[in-house]
Design a protein around this motif. Sequence first.
Motif, PDB file in Angstrom:
ATOM      1  N   GLY A  68    -103.080 -11.241  53.553  1.00 26.04           N
ATOM      2  CA  GLY A  68    -104.184 -10.546  53.066  1.00 26.04           C
ATOM      3  C   GLY A  68    -105.497 -11.607  53.192  1.00 26.04           C
ATOM      4  N   SER A  69    -105.128 -12.591  52.542  1.00 24.86           N
ATOM      5  CA  SER A  69    -106.558 -13.649  52.566  1.00 24.86           C
ATOM      6  C   SER A  69    -106.868 -14.192  54.024  1.00 24.86           C
ATOM      7  CB  SER A  69    -106.094 -14.637  51.756  1.00 24.86           C
ATOM      8  OG  SER A  69    -105.059 -15.632  52.232  1.00 24.86           O
ATOM      9  N   VAL A  70    -105.644 -14.481  54.902  1.00 26.31           N
ATOM     10  CA  VAL A  70    -106.362 -14.545  56.309  1.00 26.31           C
ATOM     11  C   VAL A  70    -106.850 -13.170  56.921  1.00 26.31           C
ATOM     12  CG1 VAL A  70    -105.389 -14.965  58.520  1.00 26.31           C
ATOM     13  CG2 VAL A  70    -104.463 -16.337  56.559  1.00 26.31           C
ATOM     14  N   THR A  71    -106.447 -12.125  56.895  1.00 27.33           N
ATOM     15  CA  THR A  71    -107.079 -10.967  57.270  1.00 27.33           C
ATOM     16  C   THR A  71    -108.310 -10.730  56.613  1.00 27.33           C
ATOM     17  OG1 THR A  71    -104.822  -9.677  57.756  1.00 27.33           O
ATOM     18  CG2 THR A  71    -106.697  -8.512  57.256  1.00 27.33           C
ATOM     19  N   ASP A  72    -108.645 -11.081  55.580  1.00 28.28           N
ATOM     20  CA  ASP A  72    -109.977 -10.629  54.876  1.00 28.28           C
ATOM     21  C   ASP A  72    -110.789 -11.924  54.940  1.00 28.28           C
ATOM     22  OD1 ASP A  72    -108.878  -8.248  53.875  1.00 28.28           O
ATOM     23  OD2 ASP A  72    -108.306  -9.143  51.998  1.00 28.28           O
ATOM     24  N   GLY A  73    -110.307 -12.951  55.665  1.00 31.24           N
ATOM     25  CA  GLY A  73    -111.110 -14.097  55.667  1.00 31.24           C
ATOM     26  C   GLY A  73    -111.626 -14.847  54.441  1.00 31.24           C
ATOM     27  N   ASP A  74    -110.772 -14.837  53.448  1.00 30.58           N
ATOM     28  CA  ASP A  74    -110.974 -15.391  52.167  1.00 30.58           C
ATOM     29  C   ASP A  74    -110.298 -16.644  51.894  1.00 30.58           C
ATOM     30  OD1 ASP A  74    -111.110 -15.529  49.268  1.00 30.58           O
ATOM     31  OD2 ASP A  74    -110.754 -13.512  48.875  1.00 30.58           O
ATOM     32  N   ALA A  75    -111.023 -17.570  52.195  1.00 27.20           N
ATOM     33  CA  ALA A  75    -110.438 -19.011  52.122  1.00 27.20           C
ATOM     34  C   ALA A  75    -110.324 -19.243  50.381  1.00 27.20           C
ATOM     35  CB  ALA A  75    -111.365 -19.931  52.648  1.00 27.20           C
ATOM     36  N   LYS A 113    -110.961 -24.744  58.869  1.00 26.65           N
ATOM     37  CA  LYS A 113    -112.066 -24.588  59.853  1.00 26.65           C
ATOM     38  C   LYS A 113    -111.746 -23.467  60.847  1.00 26.65           C
ATOM     39  CE  LYS A 113    -113.332 -29.057  60.340  1.00 26.65           C
ATOM     40  NZ  LYS A 113    -113.268 -30.264  60.906  1.00 26.65           N
ATOM     41  N   ALA A 114    -110.610 -23.561  61.471  1.00 28.25           N
ATOM     42  CA  ALA A 114    -110.353 -22.615  62.415  1.00 28.25           C
ATOM     43  C   ALA A 114    -109.825 -21.004  61.918  1.00 28.25           C
ATOM     44  CB  ALA A 114    -108.826 -23.259  63.342  1.00 28.25           C
ATOM     45  N   ILE A 115    -109.376 -20.993  60.843  1.00 30.68           N
ATOM     46  CA  ILE A 115    -109.162 -19.751  60.369  1.00 30.68           C
ATOM     47  C   ILE A 115    -110.437 -18.864  59.458  1.00 30.68           C
ATOM     48  CG2 ILE A 115    -107.548 -18.025  58.959  1.00 30.68           C
ATOM     49  CD1 ILE A 115    -106.291 -19.050  61.751  1.00 30.68           C
ATOM     50  N   PHE A 116    -110.813 -19.807  58.651  1.00 29.38           N
ATOM     51  CA  PHE A 116    -111.930 -19.368  57.813  1.00 29.38           C
ATOM     52  C   PHE A 116    -113.333 -19.918  58.198  1.00 29.38           C
ATOM     53  CE2 PHE A 116    -107.906 -19.740  55.017  1.00 29.38           C
ATOM     54  CZ  PHE A 116    -107.920 -18.390  54.877  1.00 29.38           C
ATOM     55  N   GLY A 117    -113.531 -20.690  59.107  1.00 29.50           N
ATOM     56  CA  GLY A 117    -114.931 -21.361  59.122  1.00 29.50           C
ATOM     57  C   GLY A 117    -115.460 -21.078  60.384  1.00 29.50           C
ATOM     58  N   SER A 118    -114.405 -20.365  61.233  1.00 27.76           N
ATOM     59  CA  SER A 118    -114.867 -20.310  62.952  1.00 27.76           C
ATOM     60  C   SER A 118    -115.854 -19.176  63.082  1.00 27.76           C
ATOM     61  CB  SER A 118    -113.690 -20.085  63.707  1.00 27.76           C
ATOM     62  OG  SER A 118    -113.110 -18.868  63.271  1.00 27.76           O
ATOM     63  N   ARG A 121    -112.385 -13.413  62.933  1.00 24.95           N
ATOM     64  CA  ARG A 121    -111.576 -12.797  61.780  1.00 24.95           C
ATOM     65  C   ARG A 121    -110.038 -12.510  62.509  1.00 24.95           C
ATOM     66  NH1 ARG A 121    -114.253  -9.972  57.630  1.00 24.95           N
ATOM     67  NH2 ARG A 121    -112.217  -9.886  56.830  1.00 24.95           N
ATOM     68  N   TYR A 122    -109.318 -13.223  61.906  1.00 20.10           N
ATOM     69  CA  TYR A 122    -107.977 -13.378  62.185  1.00 20.10           C
ATOM     70  C   TYR A 122    -107.020 -12.151  61.582  1.00 20.10           C
ATOM     71  CZ  TYR A 122    -108.837 -17.418  64.969  1.00 20.10           C
ATOM     72  OH  TYR A 122    -109.316 -18.178  65.783  1.00 20.10           O
TER      73      TYR A 122
END
Length: 182
Positions: A68-75, A113-118, A121-122
């Motif tokens: 869920g945090s990856v999908t929501d971009g919630d680092a 950096k790749a998942i949350f800072g790019s 949205r993954y």
Amino acid sequence: MPGLNKPWGTLCLIAACLASAGVPLAVRAAPADGALVASIQPFKDATVNAPSPEDQTLIHQLLLQYTGSVTDGDAKRFESLLLDLNIPFSGASKDFGASAGLANVQNYQDFRKAIFGSGKRYKQRHSNVKIEQVGLLAQVSLDYETALQEEPYSGKGWKVLHLLKVGGHWKIVSEFYVGYPR
């Protein structure tokens, strides 16, 4: 251990540590040629490493928070699942070499950096989840699929998470992953 070659002495030390932790390991005397001989005896009770229903639920909730945090971009939410930001967290697609150390696998900041800072949205999903747990230690192995949110899943692989129960909550203390060959 006096009179033993270094590999055999090291194996005996490892076996002693495993035995003190309750891991059944049968070690025979070193043969004359110095070859290492060890065998792991299977547990008679296959449920010995099975998580309790409560812990299984808590670990599945952690995995749902992870995706869920990856999908929501919630680092911030993702990082709340980690014991700290310097845990071993790395891909295992290359050989780090003989001089590899902990710094070689403390790569959470690259993942962040790749998942949350790019700015992209993954999405990620897990399958084939296997949980083993004894006391405050758990291991989760699973297959994962990752992709940009608007694209079909294309990045597929396998990962292993080690968890510790801290203050009643499961925390990720290491993550290693590898992509499946395409």
